[in-house]
Design a protein around this motif. Structure first.
Motif, PDB file in Angstrom:
ATOM      1  N   SER A   5      55.805  18.746  35.761  1.00 57.04           N
ATOM      2  CA  SER A   5      55.858  19.698  36.874  1.00 57.04           C
ATOM      3  C   SER A   5      57.099  19.516  37.740  1.00 57.04           C
ATOM      4  O   SER A   5      57.251  20.206  38.758  1.00 57.04           O
ATOM      5  CB  SER A   5      54.599  19.553  37.746  1.00 57.04           C
ATOM      6  N   GLN A   6      57.997  18.609  37.375  1.00 54.10           N
ATOM      7  CA  GLN A   6      59.201  18.372  38.169  1.00 54.10           C
ATOM      8  C   GLN A   6      60.105  19.611  38.167  1.00 54.10           C
ATOM      9  O   GLN A   6      60.234  20.299  37.147  1.00 54.10           O
ATOM     10  CB  GLN A   6      59.974  17.174  37.608  1.00 54.10           C
ATOM     11  N   ASP A   7      60.730  19.875  39.314  1.00 57.37           N
ATOM     12  CA  ASP A   7      61.548  21.089  39.468  1.00 57.37           C
ATOM     13  C   ASP A   7      62.725  21.136  38.496  1.00 57.37           C
ATOM     14  O   ASP A   7      63.090  22.205  37.998  1.00 57.37           O
ATOM     15  CB  ASP A   7      62.076  21.208  40.907  1.00 57.37           C
ATOM     16  N   ASN A   8      63.328  19.985  38.216  1.00 57.64           N
ATOM     17  CA  ASN A   8      64.541  19.990  37.390  1.00 57.64           C
ATOM     18  C   ASN A   8      64.278  20.289  35.921  1.00 57.64           C
ATOM     19  O   ASN A   8      65.218  20.499  35.143  1.00 57.64           O
ATOM     20  CB  ASN A   8      65.278  18.656  37.522  1.00 57.64           C
ATOM     21  N   ILE A   9      63.006  20.313  35.498  1.00 58.69           N
ATOM     22  CA  ILE A   9      62.687  20.645  34.106  1.00 58.69           C
ATOM     23  C   ILE A   9      61.766  21.856  34.021  1.00 58.69           C
ATOM     24  O   ILE A   9      61.095  22.068  33.009  1.00 58.69           O
ATOM     25  CB  ILE A   9      62.070  19.440  33.363  1.00 58.69           C
ATOM     26  N   SER A  10      61.717  22.657  35.072  1.00 58.09           N
ATOM     27  CA  SER A  10      60.893  23.854  35.048  1.00 58.09           C
ATOM     28  C   SER A  10      61.376  24.803  33.959  1.00 58.09           C
ATOM     29  O   SER A  10      62.571  24.836  33.624  1.00 58.09           O
ATOM     30  CB  SER A  10      60.932  24.555  36.404  1.00 58.09           C
ATOM     31  N   LEU A  11      60.454  25.548  33.393  1.00 64.06           N
ATOM     32  CA  LEU A  11      60.692  26.492  32.292  1.00 64.06           C
ATOM     33  C   LEU A  11      60.901  25.813  30.944  1.00 64.06           C
ATOM     34  O   LEU A  11      60.876  26.477  29.901  1.00 64.06           O
ATOM     35  CB  LEU A  11      61.887  27.411  32.575  1.00 64.06           C
ATOM     36  N   SER A  12      61.101  24.494  30.935  1.00 67.54           N
ATOM     37  CA  SER A  12      61.245  23.789  29.659  1.00 67.54           C
ATOM     38  C   SER A  12      59.869  23.534  29.054  1.00 67.54           C
ATOM     39  O   SER A  12      58.828  23.798  29.668  1.00 67.54           O
ATOM     40  CB  SER A  12      61.959  22.452  29.870  1.00 67.54           C
ATOM     41  N   GLY A  13      59.877  22.992  27.846  1.00 67.63           N
ATOM     42  CA  GLY A  13      58.614  22.662  27.199  1.00 67.63           C
ATOM     43  C   GLY A  13      57.853  21.551  27.891  1.00 67.63           C
ATOM     44  O   GLY A  13      56.633  21.437  27.736  1.00 67.63           O
ATOM     45  N   TYR A  14      58.560  20.713  28.662  1.00 65.42           N
ATOM     46  CA  TYR A  14      57.857  19.702  29.457  1.00 65.42           C
ATOM     47  C   TYR A  14      56.935  20.379  30.469  1.00 65.42           C
ATOM     48  O   TYR A  14      55.828  19.908  30.735  1.00 65.42           O
ATOM     49  CB  TYR A  14      58.861  18.819  30.207  1.00 65.42           C
ATOM     50  N   ASP A  15      57.423  21.464  31.043  1.00 62.83           N
ATOM     51  CA  ASP A  15      56.660  22.220  32.038  1.00 62.83           C
ATOM     52  C   ASP A  15      55.614  23.106  31.357  1.00 62.83           C
ATOM     53  O   ASP A  15      54.416  23.037  31.655  1.00 62.83           O
ATOM     54  CB  ASP A  15      57.626  23.075  32.867  1.00 62.83           C
ATOM     55  N   ASN A  16      56.036  23.922  30.421  1.00 64.28           N
ATOM     56  CA  ASN A  16      55.136  24.871  29.775  1.00 64.28           C
ATOM     57  C   ASN A  16      54.162  24.227  28.805  1.00 64.28           C
ATOM     58  O   ASN A  16      53.164  24.843  28.423  1.00 64.28           O
ATOM     59  CB  ASN A  16      55.952  25.930  29.030  1.00 64.28           C
ATOM     60  N   GLY A  17      54.446  22.990  28.397  1.00 61.28           N
ATOM     61  CA  GLY A  17      53.578  22.316  27.436  1.00 61.28           C
ATOM     62  C   GLY A  17      52.406  21.587  28.045  1.00 61.28           C
ATOM     63  O   GLY A  17      51.605  20.984  27.322  1.00 61.28           O
ATOM     64  N   ARG A  18      52.285  21.650  29.382  1.00 62.71           N
ATOM     65  CA  ARG A  18      51.164  20.957  30.043  1.00 62.71           C
ATOM     66  C   ARG A  18      49.871  21.720  29.800  1.00 62.71           C
ATOM     67  O   ARG A  18      49.754  22.880  30.135  1.00 62.71           O
ATOM     68  CB  ARG A  18      51.435  20.834  31.535  1.00 62.71           C
ATOM     69  N   VAL A  19      48.876  21.024  29.216  1.00 65.19           N
ATOM     70  CA  VAL A  19      47.570  21.625  28.940  1.00 65.19           C
ATOM     71  C   VAL A  19      46.531  21.131  29.933  1.00 65.19           C
ATOM     72  O   VAL A  19      45.719  21.899  30.432  1.00 65.19           O
ATOM     73  CB  VAL A  19      47.125  21.312  27.495  1.00 65.19           C
ATOM     74  N   SER A  20      46.545  19.856  30.220  1.00 61.09           N
ATOM     75  CA  SER A  20      45.598  19.269  31.176  1.00 61.09           C
ATOM     76  C   SER A  20      46.385  18.357  32.113  1.00 61.09           C
ATOM     77  O   SER A  20      47.061  17.435  31.657  1.00 61.09           O
ATOM     78  CB  SER A  20      44.514  18.471  30.451  1.00 61.09           C
ATOM     79  N   GLY A  21      46.333  18.612  33.397  1.00 63.02           N
ATOM     80  CA  GLY A  21      47.076  17.784  34.332  1.00 63.02           C
ATOM     81  C   GLY A  21      48.573  18.029  34.231  1.00 63.02           C
ATOM     82  O   GLY A  21      49.038  19.040  33.699  1.00 63.02           O
ATOM     83  N   ASP A  22      49.354  17.078  34.737  1.00 61.79           N
ATOM     84  CA  ASP A  22      50.801  17.247  34.837  1.00 61.79           C
ATOM     85  C   ASP A  22      51.593  16.514  33.756  1.00 61.79           C
ATOM     86  O   ASP A  22      52.749  16.859  33.511  1.00 61.79           O
ATOM     87  CB  ASP A  22      51.291  16.751  36.202  1.00 61.79           C
ATOM     88  N   TYR A  23      50.987  15.518  33.115  1.00 63.19           N
ATOM     89  CA  TYR A  23      51.754  14.660  32.217  1.00 63.19           C
ATOM     90  C   TYR A  23      51.658  15.099  30.755  1.00 63.19           C
ATOM     91  O   TYR A  23      50.607  15.572  30.300  1.00 63.19           O
ATOM     92  CB  TYR A  23      51.303  13.208  32.351  1.00 63.19           C
ATOM     93  N   VAL A  24      52.775  14.937  30.048  1.00 65.93           N
ATOM     94  CA  VAL A  24      52.822  15.172  28.602  1.00 65.93           C
ATOM     95  C   VAL A  24      53.549  13.999  27.957  1.00 65.93           C
ATOM     96  O   VAL A  24      54.293  13.263  28.607  1.00 65.93           O
ATOM     97  CB  VAL A  24      53.553  16.482  28.254  1.00 65.93           C
ATOM     98  N   ALA A  25      53.356  13.843  26.668  1.00 61.69           N
ATOM     99  CA  ALA A  25      54.103  12.862  25.886  1.00 61.69           C
ATOM    100  C   ALA A  25      55.245  13.578  25.177  1.00 61.69           C
ATOM    101  O   ALA A  25      55.219  14.795  24.983  1.00 61.69           O
ATOM    102  CB  ALA A  25      53.187  12.189  24.867  1.00 61.69           C
ATOM    103  N   PHE A  26      56.276  12.818  24.777  1.00 64.81           N
ATOM    104  CA  PHE A  26      57.375  13.404  24.019  1.00 64.81           C
ATOM    105  C   PHE A  26      58.068  12.329  23.207  1.00 64.81           C
ATOM    106  O   PHE A  26      57.943  11.131  23.485  1.00 64.81           O
ATOM    107  CB  PHE A  26      58.376  14.111  24.948  1.00 64.81           C
ATOM    108  N   ASN A  27      58.818  12.767  22.188  1.00 61.59           N
ATOM    109  CA  ASN A  27      59.548  11.841  21.323  1.00 61.59           C
ATOM    110  C   ASN A  27      60.925  11.570  21.915  1.00 61.59           C
ATOM    111  O   ASN A  27      61.714  12.479  22.138  1.00 61.59           O
ATOM    112  CB  ASN A  27      59.651  12.384  19.900  1.00 61.59           C
ATOM    113  N   GLY A  28      61.194  10.316  22.208  1.00 56.06           N
ATOM    114  CA  GLY A  28      62.432   9.931  22.864  1.00 56.06           C
ATOM    115  C   GLY A  28      63.675  10.343  22.088  1.00 56.06           C
ATOM    116  O   GLY A  28      63.778  10.096  20.882  1.00 56.06           O
ATOM    117  N   SER A  29      64.615  11.027  22.786  1.00 58.90           N
ATOM    118  CA  SER A  29      65.892  11.470  22.219  1.00 58.90           C
ATOM    119  C   SER A  29      65.724  12.419  21.037  1.00 58.90           C
ATOM    120  O   SER A  29      66.681  12.642  20.278  1.00 58.90           O
ATOM    121  CB  SER A  29      66.737  10.256  21.783  1.00 58.90           C
TER     122      SER A  29
END
Length: 218
Positions: A65-89
């Motif tokens: 939910s951070q402003d600097n990554i809005s519209l990215s998949g970090y933002d749009n990929g949230r299904v429950s709550g605010d946190y998501v996992a991702f593959n580093g680099s």
């Protein structure tokens, strides 16, 4: 109740009881990892080994939910709550444990629309399953994997094109992962050579009860 009807019911009950003891047909309790119950962080960090009972290799988590990554998949990929996992680099990432069933997860491309994500399921180093899905940055995609009796998952992402609305915000082949659903233990099945013997015992027990009932009625 006739003796024949009683015998049928008794045999069925005996076999069912044997199946219960053996664990045949038992359904494991599904668990959902949301990545919202790991200690909160300001930026991103590695998912600690032991979370959900797994070892995590190159899997990170962050607050989407951070402003600097809005519209990215970090933002749009949230299904429950605010946190998501991702593959580093954007590099391959692994999840491993003892035997488990991988049911489903939500996947979202972070920066590239049309991102391909290949998910492989292994047991003792042998590939049992493989599936490649194509995902976008705009919304999460629920993928039903149904990988049974595995001990390792390998995620690899590649391809896709960065959309104009994310230009300058970030780049790479990262994907966001949320609501990782699994069964803690795969359903156990008895050895094939053991099952007939146990069913024979159950049938013999049912026959003994039936004979006692016949003697009482004579």
């Amino acid at each position: 109740m006739s003796i024949s009807t009683f015998a049928k019911k008794l045999s069925t009950a005996a076999i069912a009881a044997t199946a219960i003891v053996l664990g045949i047909g038992a359904v494991a309790q599904a668990t959902v990892l949301t990545f919202d119950d790991i200690p909160p962080i300001q930026d991103s960090d590695l998912i600690p080994n032991g979370y959900g009972g797994f070892n995590w290799d190159n899997f990170y988590y962050l607050n989407g939910s951070q402003d600097n990554i809005s519209l990215s998949g970090y933002d749009n990929g949230r299904v429950s709550g605010d946190y998501v996992a991702f593959n580093g680099s954007g590099d391959p990432a692994l999840v491993s444990d003892g035997i488990f069933d991988f049911n489903s997860a939500y996947l979202t491309a972070v920066w590239n629309n049309g991102l391909s994500v290949t998910v492989e399921g292994f047991k003792s180093g042998a590939t049992l399953y493989s599936k490649t899905v194509v995902v976008d940055t705009t919304q999460p995609t629920l993928v039903n994997f149904d990988y049974f009796g595995i001990d390792e998952l390998r995620f690899k992402s590649f391809g896709g094109v960065e959309p104009d609305y994310l230009a300058g915000k970030g780049m790479g082949t990262q994907f966001a992962l949320d609501n990782f659903t699994f069964n803690e233990k795969a359903t156990s099945v008895p050895e094939p050579t053991l099952l007939p013997a146990l069913l024979s015992i159950a049938t013999f027990s049912a026959g003994s009860v039936l004979r006692r009932k016949q003697l009482k009625q004579s």
